[in-house]
Design a protein around this motif. Structure first.
Motif, PDB file in Angstrom:
ATOM      1  N   ARG A  66      39.106-110.869  55.978  1.00 21.11           N
ATOM      2  CA  ARG A  66      37.702-110.813  56.410  1.00 21.11           C
ATOM      3  C   ARG A  66      36.921-110.297  55.210  1.00 21.11           C
ATOM      4  O   ARG A  66      37.106-109.167  54.767  1.00 21.11           O
ATOM      5  N   PHE A  67      36.052-111.143  54.690  1.00 20.16           N
ATOM      6  CA  PHE A  67      35.303-110.796  53.479  1.00 20.16           C
ATOM      7  C   PHE A  67      33.999-110.088  53.822  1.00 20.16           C
ATOM      8  O   PHE A  67      33.394-110.340  54.868  1.00 20.16           O
ATOM      9  N   ALA A  68      33.565-109.217  52.917  1.00 19.94           N
ATOM     10  CA  ALA A  68      32.287-108.516  53.056  1.00 19.94           C
ATOM     11  C   ALA A  68      31.146-109.523  52.961  1.00 19.94           C
ATOM     12  O   ALA A  68      31.300-110.599  52.365  1.00 19.94           O
ATOM     13  N   ASP A  69      30.018-109.189  53.543  1.00 15.40           N
ATOM     14  CA  ASP A  69      28.840-110.056  53.458  1.00 15.40           C
ATOM     15  C   ASP A  69      28.412-110.257  52.005  1.00 15.40           C
ATOM     16  O   ASP A  69      28.004-111.343  51.621  1.00 15.40           O
ATOM     17  N   GLU A  70      28.505-109.185  51.229  1.00 15.47           N
ATOM     18  CA  GLU A  70      28.181-109.265  49.801  1.00 15.47           C
ATOM     19  C   GLU A  70      29.417-108.875  49.014  1.00 15.47           C
ATOM     20  O   GLU A  70      29.888-107.749  49.115  1.00 15.47           O
ATOM     21  N   THR A  71      29.955-109.820  48.250  1.00 14.02           N
ATOM     22  CA  THR A  71      31.150-109.548  47.456  1.00 14.02           C
ATOM     23  C   THR A  71      30.762-109.161  46.031  1.00 14.02           C
ATOM     24  O   THR A  71      29.699-109.527  45.541  1.00 14.02           O
ATOM     25  N   LYS A  72      31.689-108.410  45.390  1.00 11.84           N
ATOM     26  CA  LYS A  72      31.441-107.916  44.034  1.00 11.84           C
ATOM     27  C   LYS A  72      32.538-108.339  43.059  1.00 11.84           C
ATOM     28  O   LYS A  72      32.569-107.871  41.938  1.00 11.84           O
ATOM     29  N   GLY A  73      33.467-109.178  43.533  1.00 10.29           N
ATOM     30  CA  GLY A  73      34.555-109.602  42.663  1.00 10.29           C
ATOM     31  C   GLY A  73      35.638-108.546  42.541  1.00 10.29           C
ATOM     32  O   GLY A  73      36.270-108.416  41.497  1.00 10.29           O
ATOM     33  N   SER A  74      35.874-107.801  43.604  1.00 13.81           N
ATOM     34  CA  SER A  74      36.821-106.695  43.609  1.00 13.81           C
ATOM     35  C   SER A  74      37.806-106.854  44.766  1.00 13.81           C
ATOM     36  O   SER A  74      37.519-107.522  45.751  1.00 13.81           O
ATOM     37  N   ILE A  75      38.937-106.180  44.670  1.00 16.46           N
ATOM     38  CA  ILE A  75      39.928-106.169  45.746  1.00 16.46           C
ATOM     39  C   ILE A  75      39.334-105.538  47.004  1.00 16.46           C
ATOM     40  O   ILE A  75      39.806-105.760  48.109  1.00 16.46           O
ATOM     41  N   GLN A  76      38.259-104.786  46.864  1.00 21.42           N
ATOM     42  CA  GLN A  76      37.595-104.148  47.991  1.00 21.42           C
ATOM     43  C   GLN A  76      36.605-105.085  48.703  1.00 21.42           C
ATOM     44  O   GLN A  76      35.951-104.679  49.647  1.00 21.42           O
ATOM     45  N   ASP A  77      36.539-106.323  48.271  1.00 20.90           N
ATOM     46  CA  ASP A  77      35.645-107.309  48.901  1.00 20.90           C
ATOM     47  C   ASP A  77      36.139-107.766  50.262  1.00 20.90           C
ATOM     48  O   ASP A  77      35.410-108.423  50.994  1.00 20.90           O
TER      49      ASP A  77
END
Length: 83
Positions: A66-77
């Motif tokens: 499940r991806f975040a609404d705003e991704t940053k190119g990180s494993i935490q996305d």
């Protein structure tokens, strides 16, 4: 030595429940750290599963990213959730 495309789905091979997350952990509510073997991969990796409760976690369960609404190119996305 080459990149292999894998699916955003996989299976939990092992896990541990975090009942009282600390401030520096990725989620503020209880969650699991799990070894997830993505479909198409040969090696599992450790990541977060946001299952909602410990009773919903199980070795062998299917999960999906499940991806975040705003991704940053990180494993935490993303986190994994039950499939």
């Amino acid at each position: 030595s080459e990149l292999v495309e894998v699916a955003p789905t996989g299976v939990v091979t092992s896990w541990v429940w975090v009942a009282k997350p600390r401030r520096q952990q990725p989620l503020a509510h209880p969650f699991a750290y799990a070894l997830v073997l993505l479909d198409g991969a040969q090696t599992p990796f450790v990541h977060v599963v946001d299952s909602g409760s410990e009773s919903k976690m199980a070795t062998g369960m299917r999960v999906r990213a499940r991806f975040a609404d705003e991704t940053k190119g990180s494993i935490q996305d993303f986190v994994f959730v039950p499939a």
